[in-house]
Design a protein around this motif. Sequence first.
Motif, PDB file in Angstrom:
ATOM      1  N   VAL A  44       0.911  -1.141   0.074  1.00 36.69           N
ATOM      2  CA  VAL A  44      -0.054   0.123  -0.003  1.00 36.69           C
ATOM      3  C   VAL A  44       0.907   1.122   0.145  1.00 36.69           C
ATOM      4  O   VAL A  44       0.366   2.171  -0.720  1.00 36.69           O
ATOM      5  N   ALA A  45       2.096   1.148   0.764  1.00 38.32           N
ATOM      6  CA  ALA A  45       2.755   2.475   0.868  1.00 38.32           C
ATOM      7  C   ALA A  45       3.381   2.630  -0.590  1.00 38.32           C
ATOM      8  O   ALA A  45       3.350   3.835  -1.164  1.00 38.32           O
ATOM      9  N   PRO A  51       2.140   7.445  -7.638  1.00 37.30           N
ATOM     10  CA  PRO A  51       1.647   8.724  -8.179  1.00 37.30           C
ATOM     11  C   PRO A  51       2.254   9.964  -7.471  1.00 37.30           C
ATOM     12  O   PRO A  51       2.420  10.900  -8.102  1.00 37.30           O
ATOM     13  N   LEU A  52       2.491   9.799  -6.282  1.00 37.27           N
ATOM     14  CA  LEU A  52       3.080  11.028  -5.348  1.00 37.27           C
ATOM     15  C   LEU A  52       4.430  11.305  -6.102  1.00 37.27           C
ATOM     16  O   LEU A  52       4.823  12.405  -6.506  1.00 37.27           O
ATOM     17  N   THR A  53       5.290  10.365  -6.365  1.00 32.02           N
ATOM     18  CA  THR A  53       6.605  10.528  -6.653  1.00 32.02           C
ATOM     19  C   THR A  53       6.497  11.029  -8.119  1.00 32.02           C
ATOM     20  O   THR A  53       7.392  11.896  -8.531  1.00 32.02           O
ATOM     21  N   ALA A  54       5.596  10.180  -9.062  1.00 32.57           N
ATOM     22  CA  ALA A  54       5.314  10.914 -10.414  1.00 32.57           C
ATOM     23  C   ALA A  54       5.221  12.450 -10.403  1.00 32.57           C
ATOM     24  O   ALA A  54       5.826  13.083 -11.342  1.00 32.57           O
ATOM     25  N   VAL A  83       1.680   5.081 -13.219  1.00 34.86           N
ATOM     26  CA  VAL A  83       1.248   3.854 -13.623  1.00 34.86           C
ATOM     27  C   VAL A  83       2.735   3.000 -13.615  1.00 34.86           C
ATOM     28  O   VAL A  83       2.793   2.072 -13.122  1.00 34.86           O
ATOM     29  N   ALA A  84       3.470   3.567 -14.566  1.00 37.92           N
ATOM     30  CA  ALA A  84       5.123   3.052 -14.635  1.00 37.92           C
ATOM     31  C   ALA A  84       5.629   2.740 -13.180  1.00 37.92           C
ATOM     32  O   ALA A  84       6.331   1.766 -12.910  1.00 37.92           O
ATOM     33  N   GLN A  85       5.653   3.744 -12.443  1.00 38.68           N
ATOM     34  CA  GLN A  85       6.303   3.981 -11.184  1.00 38.68           C
ATOM     35  C   GLN A  85       5.739   2.524 -10.243  1.00 38.68           C
ATOM     36  O   GLN A  85       6.476   1.949  -9.658  1.00 38.68           O
ATOM     37  N   TYR A  86       4.390   2.542 -10.224  1.00 38.15           N
ATOM     38  CA  TYR A  86       3.710   1.524  -9.504  1.00 38.15           C
ATOM     39  C   TYR A  86       4.169   0.125  -9.884  1.00 38.15           C
ATOM     40  O   TYR A  86       4.373  -0.655  -9.164  1.00 38.15           O
ATOM     41  N   VAL A  87       3.908  -0.251 -11.343  1.00 34.32           N
ATOM     42  CA  VAL A  87       4.253  -1.309 -11.844  1.00 34.32           C
ATOM     43  C   VAL A  87       5.783  -1.861 -11.396  1.00 34.32           C
ATOM     44  O   VAL A  87       6.259  -2.842 -10.885  1.00 34.32           O
ATOM     45  N   CYS A 151      -3.404   3.312  -5.273  1.00 39.60           N
ATOM     46  CA  CYS A 151      -2.670   3.916  -6.125  1.00 39.60           C
ATOM     47  C   CYS A 151      -3.899   4.573  -7.242  1.00 39.60           C
ATOM     48  O   CYS A 151      -3.561   5.762  -7.737  1.00 39.60           O
ATOM     49  N   TYR A 152      -4.797   3.846  -7.489  1.00 41.07           N
ATOM     50  CA  TYR A 152      -5.871   4.591  -8.228  1.00 41.07           C
ATOM     51  C   TYR A 152      -6.456   5.712  -7.631  1.00 41.07           C
ATOM     52  O   TYR A 152      -6.710   6.680  -8.462  1.00 41.07           O
TER      53      TYR A 152
END
Lengths: 268, 313
Positions: A44-45, A51-54, A83-87, A151-152
Motif C-alpha cells: 500500500v505504501a 503517483p506522488l513520486t511521479a 502507473v509505470a512507477q507503480y508497476v 494508487c488508483y
Amino acid sequence: MIFPSTAPSAMLRTMLRAGLVALRKELLEQRRSYRLLVVVAVLVAFGLMSPLTAKFTPEIMKLLPNGEQIAQLIPPPTAAEAVAQYVKNTSQFGIILALLMAMGAVAQEKDKGTAALILVKPMPRYAFLWAKFVGLGLTFTAGIALAAVACYYYTLILFEALPVPEWLALNGLMLLFVLVYLALTLFCSTLSRSQVLAGGLAFGLVVLLASIGAIPQVGEYLPGQLLAWGAGMVAGSQGTAWPALGVSDGIIVAALVGAWAVFERQEL
Amino acid sequence: MAAIRVEGLQKIFGAVRALDGLTLTVEPGAVFGFLGPNGAGKTTTIRILTGLARPTGGRAWVGGVEVSTARREIARRIGYLPEEPAFYPWMTPLEFLDHVGRIFGLAAEERVARTEELLGLVGLADVGKRRIGGFSRGMRQRLALAQALVNRPEVLFLDEPASALDPVGRREVLQLIGRLRERCTVFMSTHILADVERVCDTVGIIACGRMVVEAPRGELIARYAAPAFEIEGDDGSAGQIAAWAETLRKVRWVTTVTVDGTVARVVVNDVETAKRELLAAAVQAGLVLTRYEMVRPSLEDVFLRLVGEGEAG
C-alpha cells in the motif's frame, strides 16, 4: 501417494476438509505473525507513493542547486508515469516479499519439528503445501488489491481517472507475476531444512529468470512480460502476452507439483 | 494380533547402521519400555513406526496395518509425542488442540470437550489461553502429551516423555501413562530406568540397532539380575571401603564390586556363599558397618549387563 480406499466423493471430501483445516491455520498465522500486516503495509505504501513520486519529482528537483534547469528538462508528469512507477515498485517489492515470506514456510517447519508433529497425523502433505501457497497467495492478493485502490485514488486526485477494467487486469497480472515467485520460493523451501539456503536458491531462480528474460525473443514468453502487457493495457495498447500468461501458469503448477513430489518422499 | 510387530528392521544413514535387523512384538494394552543408550536406535525406530521415516529393510506393522503401505491409515490410529516437541509459538494450547481436533475430523462440540479434558489431564487448564511461545520445556512436554491423546489413539508412541519434567511433573506424567494401560498400547522410549521400573510392564532393551532382550519386566529382572549386597561403612571409612573392595574383586564368588563413597555394592554369583562369608570378610577387614543388606536386583543392573554384552557382541 496413497488415498484411503473409499468412494471418490468421500475421498474428495476428506481432501477438501484437510485442505481447509490447513488453510485456516495458515491464515491465522499470516495475521498473528504480522505477515499480512507487513505485506499490506509495504505494498500500500508503494501504491500511495508511486503517483506522488511521479507528480512531485519535478517539484523536488527544483529544490536542488540548479534544479530549475534540471526540472525544465523533465517532461510534465502524466498518469502513465504514475502507473509505470507503480508497476516497477510493486513488482520489485512483490518479489522481495515473496522470497522473505515463503523461504521459511516449509524449511522452518521441518527444521523446528512442527511439520513432523502435524504430518504424523492424518494431514496429507499436499494439503499442507497447498494451504501454504493459498494462504500466502491470499495475503498478496489483499496487499495488491489495497495497493491498487490506493494508487488508483491518488492517481485520480493528482492526474486523471484510469480505465477501471484495464486497471483491474494490470493488477491481476501483477498478482500472477508475484505468485510465480511465491511458488518457486515455496519449492525451494521444500528442498531444504534451512530457510537461508531456501532463500538463496529462490534468489538464484529470480536472477536466472531475469537473465533469460533479457535474451531477445525469449523474454516475451516469461513472467516479466505480464507487467508490460498490463501497463500497455492501461495505456490503451492492444498488444497481448498470452504465451507469457501460459508460461507463468505453467511455472506455478510445475513448482507446486515439484514441491509436492519432493516433500512426499522426504523423511521428517 | 500384536499392537506393534517389527521384523528385521534396518535403517542405514550413509555409513551408519542405525537399525540392524531389529525385531520386536508389543501386545495390545501393554506399556512397553524401549530402553537403550544414546544412539542405540530408539528414536529411529519410533520415526519409522509413525511413518515419519522409511526403513532401509525389514517390515513393521502397527495395529495389524503395515506402516510403509498405509501411512494415512496408521496416522488415524496413533498418537505421537516427539523427544523435543515443537509448536507454533503464536498459538495458545486451546487453539493448538482445537487444530489437532480439526485434523482428526472431530465435531466442534467434541473438540471443545476434548480440549478442556486434555488440558485438565496434563495440568495446563490455567494456561490454556496463554501463547505457547512463552512456555517452559516442561509445559511444552505436557502439551505434547495432550495433543498425542486427542484422537484416543490405539497405540501411543512416546519418545522420552518425562525427560524434561521436574520430579513432580514426572510422577504425574508416569501416573497418567499408567492409567492409559488397557485403554491403549503405550510404546515408550527412555533412558531413565526408574521411569521404566515405575510404569512399564514389558521391557525391550536395544543396543547398536539390535534388540538385546525383550520380556516382561519382572521376568527380565528374575532372569538376568544378579543378586547384590550393599555394605555401608561408618563416616570417614571411604578409604578402608575402597581398599577392601580391591581385595573382594579377587574373590571367586564375587562378580563385580562398585564403590560410591562409604558404600560398596557387591554383585555375587553364589548367594549362599556370599551370605556366609561377606559379612565375616568385612568384620575381618576391620570395617565399622552402619548397614549391611541384600538388595533387590534393579533394572539398572540388568540394563548395564545386557547393553554391555550387546555392544561387545
